[in-house]
Design a protein around this motif. Structure first.
Motif, PDB file in Angstrom:
ATOM      1  N   UNK A 209       1.788  -6.831  41.662  1.00 35.64           N
ATOM      2  CA  UNK A 209       0.486  -6.329  42.043  1.00 35.64           C
ATOM      3  C   UNK A 209       0.070  -5.218  41.105  1.00 35.64           C
ATOM      4  N   UNK A 210      -1.246  -4.985  41.065  1.00 33.05           N
ATOM      5  CA  UNK A 210      -1.796  -3.956  40.209  1.00 33.05           C
ATOM      6  C   UNK A 210      -1.745  -2.598  40.881  1.00 33.05           C
ATOM      7  N   UNK A 211      -2.600  -1.699  40.382  1.00 35.44           N
ATOM      8  CA  UNK A 211      -2.640  -0.389  41.002  1.00 35.44           C
ATOM      9  C   UNK A 211      -3.393  -0.474  42.319  1.00 35.44           C
ATOM     10  N   UNK A 212      -3.585   0.652  42.997  1.00 31.89           N
ATOM     11  CA  UNK A 212      -4.214   0.632  44.321  1.00 31.89           C
ATOM     12  C   UNK A 212      -5.619   0.054  44.298  1.00 31.89           C
ATOM     13  N   UNK A 213      -6.408   0.408  43.300  1.00 31.43           N
ATOM     14  CA  UNK A 213      -7.791  -0.034  43.289  1.00 31.43           C
ATOM     15  C   UNK A 213      -7.882  -1.521  42.948  1.00 31.43           C
ATOM     16  N   UNK A 214      -7.124  -1.975  41.961  1.00 34.00           N
ATOM     17  CA  UNK A 214      -7.128  -3.374  41.561  1.00 34.00           C
ATOM     18  C   UNK A 214      -5.820  -3.975  42.026  1.00 34.00           C
ATOM     19  N   UNK A 215      -5.885  -4.897  42.989  1.00 37.01           N
ATOM     20  CA  UNK A 215      -4.684  -5.334  43.669  1.00 37.01           C
ATOM     21  C   UNK A 215      -4.173  -6.713  43.287  1.00 37.01           C
ATOM     22  N   UNK A 216      -4.925  -7.472  42.483  1.00 40.12           N
ATOM     23  CA  UNK A 216      -4.514  -8.832  42.136  1.00 40.12           C
ATOM     24  C   UNK A 216      -4.562  -9.020  40.626  1.00 40.12           C
ATOM     25  N   UNK A 217      -3.491  -9.557  40.050  1.00 37.99           N
ATOM     26  CA  UNK A 217      -3.407  -9.752  38.607  1.00 37.99           C
ATOM     27  C   UNK A 217      -3.764 -11.184  38.217  1.00 37.99           C
ATOM     28  N   UNK A 218      -4.202 -11.355  36.972  1.00 39.18           N
ATOM     29  CA  UNK A 218      -4.452 -12.681  36.419  1.00 39.18           C
ATOM     30  C   UNK A 218      -3.240 -13.566  36.683  1.00 39.18           C
ATOM     31  N   UNK A 219      -3.500 -14.801  37.077  1.00 35.67           N
ATOM     32  CA  UNK A 219      -2.513 -15.849  37.364  1.00 35.67           C
ATOM     33  C   UNK A 219      -1.859 -15.747  38.741  1.00 35.67           C
ATOM     34  N   UNK A 220      -2.111 -14.682  39.506  1.00 36.95           N
ATOM     35  CA  UNK A 220      -1.647 -14.669  40.896  1.00 36.95           C
ATOM     36  C   UNK A 220      -2.505 -15.644  41.691  1.00 36.95           C
ATOM     37  N   UNK A 221      -1.969 -16.165  42.781  1.00 37.36           N
ATOM     38  CA  UNK A 221      -2.698 -17.102  43.629  1.00 37.36           C
ATOM     39  C   UNK A 221      -3.653 -16.339  44.552  1.00 37.36           C
ATOM     40  N   UNK A 222      -4.882 -16.818  44.650  1.00 36.25           N
ATOM     41  CA  UNK A 222      -5.880 -16.232  45.555  1.00 36.25           C
ATOM     42  C   UNK A 222      -5.475 -16.600  46.984  1.00 36.25           C
ATOM     43  N   UNK A 223      -5.255 -15.599  47.824  1.00 35.51           N
ATOM     44  CA  UNK A 223      -4.827 -15.837  49.199  1.00 35.51           C
ATOM     45  C   UNK A 223      -5.993 -15.886  50.174  1.00 35.51           C
ATOM     46  N   UNK A 224      -7.162 -15.411  49.742  1.00 36.82           N
ATOM     47  CA  UNK A 224      -8.322 -15.345  50.633  1.00 36.82           C
ATOM     48  C   UNK A 224      -9.588 -15.623  49.820  1.00 36.82           C
ATOM     49  N   UNK A 225     -10.344 -16.655  50.213  1.00 38.89           N
ATOM     50  CA  UNK A 225     -11.602 -16.965  49.544  1.00 38.89           C
ATOM     51  C   UNK A 225     -12.549 -15.781  49.665  1.00 38.89           C
ATOM     52  N   UNK A 226     -13.228 -15.450  48.576  1.00 45.12           N
ATOM     53  CA  UNK A 226     -14.190 -14.355  48.618  1.00 45.12           C
ATOM     54  C   UNK A 226     -14.615 -13.923  47.238  1.00 45.12           C
ATOM     55  N   UNK A 227     -15.420 -12.876  47.188  1.00 45.56           N
ATOM     56  CA  UNK A 227     -15.911 -12.313  45.933  1.00 45.56           C
ATOM     57  C   UNK A 227     -14.930 -11.242  45.454  1.00 45.56           C
ATOM     58  N   UNK A 228     -14.596 -11.309  44.181  1.00 44.26           N
ATOM     59  CA  UNK A 228     -13.668 -10.366  43.565  1.00 44.26           C
ATOM     60  C   UNK A 228     -14.288  -9.815  42.286  1.00 44.26           C
ATOM     61  N   UNK A 229     -13.956  -8.567  41.957  1.00 46.56           N
ATOM     62  CA  UNK A 229     -14.471  -7.910  40.768  1.00 46.56           C
ATOM     63  C   UNK A 229     -13.308  -7.556  39.849  1.00 46.56           C
ATOM     64  N   UNK A 230     -13.451  -7.894  38.554  1.00 49.05           N
ATOM     65  CA  UNK A 230     -12.390  -7.573  37.594  1.00 49.05           C
ATOM     66  C   UNK A 230     -12.588  -6.163  37.049  1.00 49.05           C
ATOM     67  N   UNK A 231     -11.645  -5.719  36.226  1.00 51.72           N
ATOM     68  CA  UNK A 231     -11.708  -4.363  35.678  1.00 51.72           C
ATOM     69  C   UNK A 231     -12.951  -4.130  34.827  1.00 51.72           C
ATOM     70  N   UNK A 232     -13.524  -5.194  34.257  1.00 52.19           N
ATOM     71  CA  UNK A 232     -14.736  -5.064  33.445  1.00 52.19           C
ATOM     72  C   UNK A 232     -15.990  -4.982  34.313  1.00 52.19           C
ATOM     73  N   UNK A 233     -15.822  -5.123  35.650  1.00 55.42           N
ATOM     74  CA  UNK A 233     -16.953  -5.023  36.560  1.00 55.42           C
ATOM     75  C   UNK A 233     -17.667  -6.336  36.824  1.00 55.42           C
ATOM     76  N   UNK A 234     -17.086  -7.454  36.404  1.00 54.85           N
ATOM     77  CA  UNK A 234     -17.680  -8.770  36.618  1.00 54.85           C
ATOM     78  C   UNK A 234     -17.187  -9.331  37.940  1.00 54.85           C
TER      79      UNK A 234
END
Length: 101
Positions: free
Chosen positions: A1-26
């Protein structure tokens, strides 16, 4: 896992459908079972967090284990398959969001 603010890393499995924001703000909508992608802008590995405004109501099922915070600031670790509880202080229905998002 990432730091507290960003909790999911590239290639981890999405456990919950929803909107997510990457570090670049996308922000992207990702589906349960997908893998978190690389940054759509730079195409390099990144961390993702739940998009702002993402919340769960008391009585809904917990679809992703983790630490959550309610409207009053109460934090609680919840396990997938359990139910979002009422406010621990007031005992009334409340909204929960992922802590750190």
């Amino acid at each position: 896992m990432g730091n507290q603010q960003y909790e999911h890393a590239t290639d981890e499995i999405v456990e919950e459908t929803g909107a997510y924001t990457c570090e670049a703000g996308i922000t992207k909508t990702l589906n349960k079972g997908d893998k978190f992608p690389s940054c759509p802008e730079s195409q390099i590995a990144t961390y993702w967090k739940h998009a702002e405004g993402h919340h769960h109501n008391s009585g809904e099922p917990v679809t992703e284990s983790g630490r959550y915070i309610d409207e009053d600031g109460d934090e609680m670790d919840l396990v997938e398959g359990s139910t979002f509880p009422n406010c621990p202080k007031a005992g009334t229905p409340t909204q929960w969001r992922h802590a750190g998002s």
